[in-house]
Structure formats: C-alpha cells, structure tokens
Design a protein around this motif. Structure first.
Motif, PDB file in Angstrom:
ATOM      1  N   PHE A 131      51.439  29.249  -7.097  1.00  0.00           N
ATOM      2  CA  PHE A 131      51.984  30.027  -5.969  1.00  0.00           C
ATOM      3  C   PHE A 131      52.954  31.047  -6.524  1.00  0.00           C
ATOM      4  N   PRO A 132      52.834  32.318  -6.102  1.00  0.00           N
ATOM      5  CA  PRO A 132      51.868  32.843  -5.118  1.00  0.00           C
ATOM      6  C   PRO A 132      50.606  33.434  -5.738  1.00  0.00           C
ATOM      7  N   GLY A 133      50.560  33.486  -7.102  1.00  0.00           N
ATOM      8  CA  GLY A 133      49.500  34.269  -7.720  1.00  0.00           C
ATOM      9  C   GLY A 133      48.383  33.472  -8.351  1.00  0.00           C
ATOM     10  N   GLY A 134      48.128  32.262  -7.882  1.00  0.00           N
ATOM     11  CA  GLY A 134      47.038  31.477  -8.447  1.00  0.00           C
ATOM     12  C   GLY A 134      45.679  32.029  -8.046  1.00  0.00           C
ATOM     13  N   HIS A 135      44.661  31.680  -8.812  1.00  0.00           N
ATOM     14  CA  HIS A 135      43.320  32.203  -8.554  1.00  0.00           C
ATOM     15  C   HIS A 135      42.788  31.768  -7.188  1.00  0.00           C
ATOM     16  N   ILE A 136      43.099  30.553  -6.775  1.00  0.00           N
ATOM     17  CA  ILE A 136      42.617  30.079  -5.473  1.00  0.00           C
ATOM     18  C   ILE A 136      43.264  30.889  -4.350  1.00  0.00           C
ATOM     19  N   ASN A 137      44.547  31.185  -4.472  1.00  0.00           N
ATOM     20  CA  ASN A 137      45.199  32.025  -3.467  1.00  0.00           C
ATOM     21  C   ASN A 137      44.602  33.426  -3.443  1.00  0.00           C
ATOM     22  N   HIS A 138      44.338  33.994  -4.614  1.00  0.00           N
ATOM     23  CA  HIS A 138      43.701  35.317  -4.674  1.00  0.00           C
ATOM     24  C   HIS A 138      42.323  35.279  -4.008  1.00  0.00           C
ATOM     25  N   LEU A 139      41.590  34.209  -4.238  1.00  0.00           N
ATOM     26  CA  LEU A 139      40.261  34.067  -3.642  1.00  0.00           C
ATOM     27  C   LEU A 139      40.354  33.984  -2.124  1.00  0.00           C
ATOM     28  N   LEU A 140      41.293  33.176  -1.627  1.00  0.00           N
ATOM     29  CA  LEU A 140      41.434  33.022  -0.177  1.00  0.00           C
ATOM     30  C   LEU A 140      41.994  34.281   0.479  1.00  0.00           C
ATOM     31  N   LEU A 141      42.757  35.060  -0.269  1.00  0.00           N
ATOM     32  CA  LEU A 141      43.312  36.308   0.264  1.00  0.00           C
ATOM     33  C   LEU A 141      42.314  37.460   0.216  1.00  0.00           C
ATOM     34  N   GLY A 142      41.124  37.220  -0.329  1.00  0.00           N
ATOM     35  CA  GLY A 142      40.076  38.230  -0.358  1.00  0.00           C
ATOM     36  C   GLY A 142      40.221  39.250  -1.449  1.00  0.00           C
ATOM     37  N   ARG A 143      40.882  38.900  -2.554  1.00  0.00           N
ATOM     38  CA  ARG A 143      41.115  39.860  -3.623  1.00  0.00           C
ATOM     39  C   ARG A 143      40.002  39.864  -4.665  1.00  0.00           C
ATOM     40  N   TYR A 144      38.999  39.053  -4.487  1.00  0.00           N
ATOM     41  CA  TYR A 144      37.861  39.036  -5.411  1.00  0.00           C
ATOM     42  C   TYR A 144      36.592  39.546  -4.745  1.00  0.00           C
ATOM     43  N   GLY A 145      36.744  40.397  -3.756  1.00  0.00           N
ATOM     44  CA  GLY A 145      35.596  40.993  -3.088  1.00  0.00           C
ATOM     45  C   GLY A 145      34.997  40.143  -1.986  1.00  0.00           C
ATOM     46  N   LEU A 146      35.631  39.011  -1.660  1.00  0.00           N
ATOM     47  CA  LEU A 146      35.153  38.143  -0.589  1.00  0.00           C
ATOM     48  C   LEU A 146      36.037  38.315   0.640  1.00  0.00           C
ATOM     49  N   PRO A 147      35.529  37.942   1.828  1.00  0.00           N
ATOM     50  CA  PRO A 147      36.356  38.052   3.035  1.00  0.00           C
ATOM     51  C   PRO A 147      37.623  37.217   2.932  1.00  0.00           C
ATOM     52  N   ALA A 148      38.718  37.745   3.444  1.00  0.00           N
ATOM     53  CA  ALA A 148      39.995  37.023   3.408  1.00  0.00           C
ATOM     54  C   ALA A 148      39.987  35.897   4.428  1.00  0.00           C
ATOM     55  N   LEU A 149      40.416  34.717   4.001  1.00  0.00           N
ATOM     56  CA  LEU A 149      40.486  33.557   4.882  1.00  0.00           C
ATOM     57  C   LEU A 149      41.908  33.249   5.315  1.00  0.00           C
ATOM     58  N   ILE A 150      42.899  33.760   4.582  1.00  0.00           N
ATOM     59  CA  ILE A 150      44.303  33.559   4.932  1.00  0.00           C
ATOM     60  C   ILE A 150      45.029  34.886   4.771  1.00  0.00           C
ATOM     61  N   HIS A 151      46.191  35.000   5.417  1.00  0.00           N
ATOM     62  CA  HIS A 151      46.985  36.223   5.338  1.00  0.00           C
ATOM     63  C   HIS A 151      48.139  36.103   4.344  1.00  0.00           C
ATOM     64  N   ASP A 152      48.637  34.895   4.144  1.00  0.00           N
ATOM     65  CA  ASP A 152      49.743  34.663   3.215  1.00  0.00           C
ATOM     66  C   ASP A 152      49.333  33.591   2.208  1.00  0.00           C
ATOM     67  N   PRO A 153      49.793  33.702   0.958  1.00  0.00           N
ATOM     68  CA  PRO A 153      49.436  32.695  -0.047  1.00  0.00           C
ATOM     69  C   PRO A 153      49.982  31.317   0.323  1.00  0.00           C
ATOM     70  N   LEU A 154      49.233  30.291  -0.040  1.00  0.00           N
ATOM     71  CA  LEU A 154      49.633  28.915   0.242  1.00  0.00           C
ATOM     72  C   LEU A 154      50.449  28.362  -0.915  1.00  0.00           C
ATOM     73  N   ASN A 155      51.540  27.720  -0.567  1.00  0.00           N
ATOM     74  CA  ASN A 155      52.360  27.048  -1.578  1.00  0.00           C
ATOM     75  C   ASN A 155      51.830  25.615  -1.729  1.00  0.00           C
ATOM     76  N   TRP A 156      50.811  25.472  -2.567  1.00  0.00           N
ATOM     77  CA  TRP A 156      50.120  24.188  -2.688  1.00  0.00           C
ATOM     78  C   TRP A 156      51.055  23.072  -3.138  1.00  0.00           C
ATOM     79  N   ARG A 157      51.908  23.355  -4.096  1.00  0.00           N
ATOM     80  CA  ARG A 157      52.788  22.317  -4.614  1.00  0.00           C
ATOM     81  C   ARG A 157      54.067  22.168  -3.797  1.00  0.00           C
ATOM     82  N   GLY A 158      54.238  23.019  -2.793  1.00  0.00           N
ATOM     83  CA  GLY A 158      55.399  22.905  -1.926  1.00  0.00           C
ATOM     84  C   GLY A 158      55.165  21.996  -0.743  1.00  0.00           C
ATOM     85  N   SER A 159      53.950  21.523  -0.584  1.00  0.00           N
ATOM     86  CA  SER A 159      53.605  20.619   0.506  1.00  0.00           C
ATOM     87  C   SER A 159      53.282  19.244  -0.064  1.00  0.00           C
ATOM     88  N   LYS A 160      53.823  18.247   0.557  1.00  0.00           N
ATOM     89  CA  LYS A 160      53.588  16.873   0.092  1.00  0.00           C
ATOM     90  C   LYS A 160      52.114  16.527   0.118  1.00  0.00           C
TER      91      LYS A 160
END
Length: 298
Positions: A131-160
């Motif tokens: 977080f915030p620049g992991g590859h999975i976040n980039h993928l979900l944000l649509g930065r690899y040419g795919l449709p964006a599924l989220i608007h803000d990056p997810l803090n994966w390790r910030g959630s229990k």
C-alpha cells in the motif's frame, strides 16, 4: 505360547532397531524442551531473585488483551485454514488423479511452492499487496489497461481481516503440495475396478465421490487435517510479515520475548500453544475414529 510371543517380539525388535537412535534423540530433545518450557512458564524473576513455582506469568498472560486477541485470531486461523487446505489439496489431487497429457509435468509444477522458502513467498505477497503502490492495487485501479474496480488503493495490511486473510492464502499456497500428495497417494491406493464397476452400474461422479472415494481416503483426510492443523496453530512467518500488528500466538511469543523482554510470559504463551495443539489433535483423532466407525458400520 510364551516362546512364540518372545520370538515375535525379537523379530519385531530386529526389524525396527535402526530407528532407535533417531527415536531416542527426538524423545530426549522433546523432554528437555518441554521441561525447560514448563520451568520457565512457572517461574518469575531472574538470577537470585527467581521464584519457582509461581502462576504469575500465566496470570499476566491470560489477563492481557493481547493474548486473548491472539488466541482468538489463531483459533479462527486454524478453523478456517485447516479445512481450506484439505479442500484445496483434495481438489488438486482429484484433478491430477485423472489420466491426461503431460500429467507428470503438471504434477511436478504443483510442487513448486515447496521449493520456494516461506519467507520469500511472504515477501513476494508483501510486495504484490503493498500500500499504496502494490501491483494488486494498480491492477484494481485500472492502471494496467483493465477496467478500474476501485477508486482508492486498499490498505491490505491495515485491516485485520485482509492481512490475516493474506497470511492464510500464503500459508495454504505454500503447504498445498503436501496435502495434495497425501490425498493423491490415498486415491492411488483405491482399486480402479471399483470405479469401473460403479460406472457400469450408472453411478455418476457425485455418487462415486461420496460412496467410494471419500470413505476410502478418510485416513488420508485425517492425516491432512491433523498435520495441517498443527502447522496452522504454530504458524509464524506469514502473519509476522503480512499481519505484524494483528498477532497470532506464534508472533505474540516473538513479541513478548524480543520486544518486551518477558521470557517467562513468552514461555507461558508457548506452553498454552502446545496445549492447544495437543487438544486439537486429540479431538481430531476422536472425531475421525467415530466417523470411521459410523461409515464402515453403515
């Protein structure tokens, strides 16, 4: 009669005597560790001020919020992760049991997780879900040419739940080949004529699975659940790297010993962890013994 019995005992001893040195080494090592763990758990202070026996370390641990939280997290980790490993291993074993092109190569491919050290796997997952620049976040944000599924990056390790979920996925992926191989060996031990007879009588895959496969691989399933539950209880690397502040019992022991310098409390948690493992193993053995009697009786 006694002479025959003595002769049989001698034959058995002659067959297993090469195992005695290893068994003796493991037994002595286990006894030393357990004795030291018990002594450390029921003592407090250091040097000339050491008090033994005392329940102070256990009282301090049990009354603490960190221990209760870690025990709850670990219990959920075990209850969810253990059957998940069984289901994943069984699914892959059923796929690889079939005959298809390049089956041996595919089997070898599924053994790759065992060749990768657990720490390396954990760090790779750390990088992927950063977080915030992991590859999975980039993928979900649509930065690899795919449709964006989220608007803000997810803090994966910030959630229990997300961080422990990532830890569980990493653990299951790392240990999946072991479960798969155990279940695959159970499938290979089934006589293929049983399947041919069932197909001839019109039994579908569902009937063959529940009436033939599952009862006959029950010992393999019991082995997987027993071994994987032990591994889940004592898991350390994945939650330490991916869910640091959301402790399991294994990471709490490390924190008490290294961060807080409380060796007695760390030993008390370790002793409780051993008791949890033994209790779980005992419950699993009783459950599978009862289930086996019910299936074979029916």
């Amino acid at each position: 009669m006694s002479a025959i019995w003595i002769k049989n005992v001698r034959i058995r001893l002659r067959e297993i005597w090469p195992l005695f040195p290893a068994a003796l080494y493991l037994l002595v090592f286990l006894v030393i560790v357990l004795v030291y763990l018990v002594v450390l758990s029921f003592s407090s202070g250091s040097g000339n001020t050491t008090l033994f026996p005392t329940l102070e370390p256990l009282k301090a641990v049990v009354s603490g919020h960190a221990f209760r939280e870690a025990l709850l997290n670990t219990s959920v980790f075990v209850m969810v992760g253990t059957p998940f490993e069984l289901i994943t291993g069984l699914f892959l074993a059923l796929i690889l049991y079939r005959t298809f092109f390049m089956r041996n190569f595919i089997r070898s491919f599924f053994l790759i997780p065992l060749a990768v050290p657990a720490l390396v796997t954990a760090i790779l997952i750390f990088i992927l879900f950063d977080f915030p620049g992991g590859h999975i976040n980039h993928l979900l944000l649509g930065r690899y040419g795919l449709p964006a599924l989220i608007h803000d990056p997810l803090n994966w390790r910030g959630s229990k739940y997300l961080s422990l979920g990532l830890s569980m996925l990493g653990k299951v992926w790392r240990d999946m080949p072991i479960s798969m191989l155990i279940l695959l060996s159970g499938l290979n031990s089934i006589d293929s004529e049983l399947f041919d007879a069932a197909k001839t009588m019109g039994a579908g895959f569902r009937q063959r699975f529940f009436d033939i496969i599952l009862p006959l691989i029950l010992p393999s399933c019991a082995t997987v659940l027993l071994l994987r539950s032990i591994e889940m209880w004592k898991e350390f690397i994945f939650p330490f790297v991916l869910a640091g502040k959301y402790s399991l019992l294994g990471t709490l022991i490390e924190s008490l010993y290294n961060d807080w310098g409380s060796s007695h409390e760390a030993a008390a948690v370790a002793l409780i962890l051993v008791l949890c493992i033994v209790t779980t193993a005992f419950i699993f053995l009783l459950m599978f013994d009862a289930l086996k009697k019910r299936i074979y009786k029916g």
